[in-house]
Design a protein around this motif. Structure first.
Motif, short mmCIF file in Angstrom:
data_model
loop_
_atom_site.label_atom_id
_atom_site.label_comp_id
_atom_site.label_asym_id
_atom_site.label_seq_id
_atom_site.Cartn_x
_atom_site.Cartn_y
_atom_site.Cartn_z
N GLY A 1 17.10 -6.39 -34.46
CA GLY A 1 18.25 -6.44 -34.94
C GLY A 1 19.01 -6.45 -34.24
N VAL A 2 18.63 -4.64 -33.86
CA VAL A 2 20.08 -3.84 -32.60
C VAL A 2 20.06 -5.35 -31.59
N TYR A 3 19.55 -5.37 -31.24
CA TYR A 3 18.97 -6.22 -29.67
C TYR A 3 20.11 -7.90 -30.70
N LEU B 1 25.28 -8.12 -12.92
CA LEU B 1 24.70 -6.61 -13.73
C LEU B 1 23.06 -7.36 -14.37
N TYR B 2 21.72 -6.67 -13.62
CA TYR B 2 20.43 -6.96 -14.60
C TYR B 2 20.58 -5.40 -15.71
N THR B 3 19.87 -5.58 -16.50
CA THR B 3 19.89 -4.70 -17.61
C THR B 3 18.52 -4.85 -19.01
N ASN B 4 17.80 -3.67 -19.24
CA ASN B 4 17.26 -4.03 -20.27
C ASN B 4 18.47 -3.87 -21.92
N GLY B 5 19.86 -3.37 -21.48
CA GLY B 5 21.21 -4.15 -22.66
C GLY B 5 20.76 -1.93 -23.17
N SER B 6 19.86 -1.13 -22.98
CA SER B 6 20.25 -0.12 -24.18
C SER B 6 21.37 0.51 -24.24
N GLY B 7 21.82 0.42 -22.82
CA GLY B 7 23.35 1.70 -23.24
C GLY B 7 24.55 1.17 -23.74
N PHE B 8 24.52 -0.13 -24.20
CA PHE B 8 25.24 -0.59 -25.20
C PHE B 8 25.24 -0.82 -26.19
N VAL B 9 24.26 0.00 -27.16
CA VAL B 9 24.10 0.26 -28.24
C VAL B 9 25.51 1.33 -29.07
N HIS B 10 25.00 3.16 -27.89
CA HIS B 10 25.18 3.97 -28.10
C HIS B 10 26.96 3.55 -27.30
N SER B 11 27.01 2.98 -26.17
CA SER B 11 28.69 2.48 -25.43
C SER B 11 28.86 1.27 -25.34
N PRO B 12 28.99 0.62 -26.53
CA PRO B 12 29.60 -0.60 -26.09
C PRO B 12 30.88 -1.14 -25.58
N ASP B 13 31.94 0.20 -25.33
CA ASP B 13 32.51 -0.24 -24.82
C ASP B 13 32.50 0.00 -23.01
N LEU B 14 31.19 -0.40 -22.64
CA LEU B 14 30.28 -0.74 -21.26
C LEU B 14 31.10 -2.01 -21.19
N ALA B 15 30.92 -2.72 -22.11
CA ALA B 15 31.07 -3.99 -22.68
C ALA B 15 31.99 -4.53 -21.71
N LEU B 16 33.96 -3.96 -22.27
CA LEU B 16 35.10 -4.33 -22.27
C LEU B 16 35.15 -3.77 -20.32
N ALA B 17 34.86 -2.69 -20.25
CA ALA B 17 34.62 -1.96 -18.73
C ALA B 17 33.78 -3.33 -17.49
N LEU B 18 32.68 -3.62 -17.65
CA LEU B 18 32.63 -4.51 -17.53
C LEU B 18 33.26 -6.24 -16.97
N GLN B 19 33.48 -6.55 -18.18
CA GLN B 19 34.92 -7.44 -18.23
C GLN B 19 35.96 -7.39 -17.29
N ASP B 20 36.39 -5.86 -17.47
CA ASP B 20 37.95 -5.95 -16.70
C ASP B 20 37.20 -5.46 -15.14
N PHE B 21 36.17 -5.20 -14.61
CA PHE B 21 35.68 -4.83 -13.78
C PHE B 21 35.59 -6.86 -13.04
N GLY B 22 35.46 -7.47 -13.97
CA GLY B 22 35.73 -9.47 -13.57
C GLY B 22 33.59 -9.61 -13.51
N LEU B 23 32.85 -8.98 -14.61
CA LEU B 23 30.96 -9.00 -13.96
C LEU B 23 30.88 -10.21 -14.04
#
Length: 367
Positions: free
Chosen positions: A199-201, A146-168
């Motif tokens: 700080g958010v980053y 996944l190539y990303t600027n990371g902005s969506g993880f701020v409000h939806s940190p659960d995306l990291a868990l979904a990507l982990q489960d996906f086997g990124l």
């Protein structure tokens, strides 16, 4: 020289060999014989190890990077897929299943890129679910990035868990400077995006690091990271966030192949050639810069990387050529597969070029 399906890796044994690799770069890449795959009523020649991209543009990007490749148009180009948003999710995911069906059992790399995939969490979650179902049906992704600027993880940190489960395999996180003000001049996040702040980053990176392999991606620019001291300062900052791998990319070499606009002008004005940096890091294998260790070089069909270790961090310097990419495409062998937001499956970033299959999605409703 070791070869993978996607590129070739070599470790230069002498300074002369390293100098030759730097001079010739991607021209030394030796393409593997193409494979023939029947799909959509005919046979296609595919490069072994090619990648598949479901172009991410469910919503407009959360940043407006001054170097954005989606704002470039070739002289022979027709349209930019970035201008057509995905507005019918059921139709899109039905089309995704259809276009990947012929390529079951052929190993593909999955490249989640385009605009910003995390900007619309619902779309990304549905995409991962659809791709997982396809894997159960025989589609093989031997690498998932996944190539990303990371902005969506701020409000939806659960995306990291979904990507982990996906086997990124890894997440390539764009950040062009360790100073947030300088980074904002280059990446130009929307004003409502907290990710613009360091700080958010930092908080986001530390969270992501618990679940995913993170590679920082820094575009070299005159306005940002331009010298070896800049590079070492950036690496110290990234390492402090727990990042163990960083890639420094030269702006892709356009060589007059794109229509002039403010983006091509900015790219050429801001370009930091990679050769002086490489010469400063390791002028010769016998006399590297203090703290730097050369570990090898990667030859790709349109890019060249050099790999190093610096104070425990894996560091990559990369350069690439859009004309070399287009020359590879012109051979008739498909170098990658892209599902565009209008439903077209093509072998090019231009949805009207090297088309494998086309479907007419209804035009989006006008506001």
């Amino acid at each position: 020289m070791a070869s993978s399906e996607r590129n070739q890796f070599r470790v230069a044994a002498t300074s002369a060999e390293l100098a030759h690799s730097r001079q010739q770069a991607w021209q030394l890449y030796q393409p593997a014989p193409p494979v023939t795959v029947p799909a959509f009523g005919r046979e296609w020649q595919l490069r072994p190890g090619l990648t598949f991209t479901p172009f991410a543009n469910a919503v407009r990007c959360t940043a407006h990077c001054a170097f954005c490749s989606e704002e470039l148009q070739r002289y022979d180009g027709h349209q930019l897929t970035a201008k057509r948003l995905i507005d019918d999710y059921p139709a899109y995911f039905a089309r995704l299943r259809e276009v990947l069906h012929p390529f079951r059992a052929w190993p593909l790399g999955l490249s989640l890129s385009g605009l910003e995939a995390t900007a619309e969490p619902q779309w990304l979650r549905e995409l991962l679910s659809c791709l997982t179902q396809l894997e159960h049906q025989g589609v093989v992704f031997d690498e998932k990035v996944l190539y990303t600027n990371g902005s969506g993880f701020v409000h939806s940190p659960d995306l990291a868990l979904a990507l982990q489960d996906f086997g990124l395999t890894r997440l390539e996180l764009s950040r062009c400077h360790d100073d947030e003000a300088v980074n904002q001049q280059i990446m130009r996040f929307n004003r409502n995006q907290p990710m613009r702040h360091n700080g958010v980053y930092a908080t986001t990176v530390r969270w992501l690091h618990q679940h995913l392999a993170i590679k920082n991606s820094c575009i070299l620019t005159q306005a940002g990271i331009a010298t070896l001291p800049d590079v070492e300062r950036y690496l110290t900052w990234a390492a402090g966030l727990g990042v163990g791998q960083v890639v420094f990319r030269e702006l892709s070499r356009l060589e007059g192949s794109y229509l002039p606009n403010v983006f091509t002008e900015w790219i050429e004005q801001q370009r930091v050639p990679i050769e002086p940096l490489l010469a400063a890091v390791v002028p010769t294998l016998e006399a590297p810069r203090l703290g730097w260790q050369y570990t090898g070089s990667t030859l790709g069909y349109y890019y060249y990387n050099e790999h190093y270790r610096w104070q425990g961090v894996d560091v990559i310097f990369e350069t690439s050529s859009y004309p070399a990419l287009q020359a590879a495409n012109a051979t008739g062998v498909l170098q990658k597969l892209i599902l565009h937001s209008d439903g077209t499956l093509s072998g090019d970033w231009d949805p009207d070029s090297r088309v494998l299959s086309r479907i007419a999605f209804p035009a989006p409703a006008q506001p």
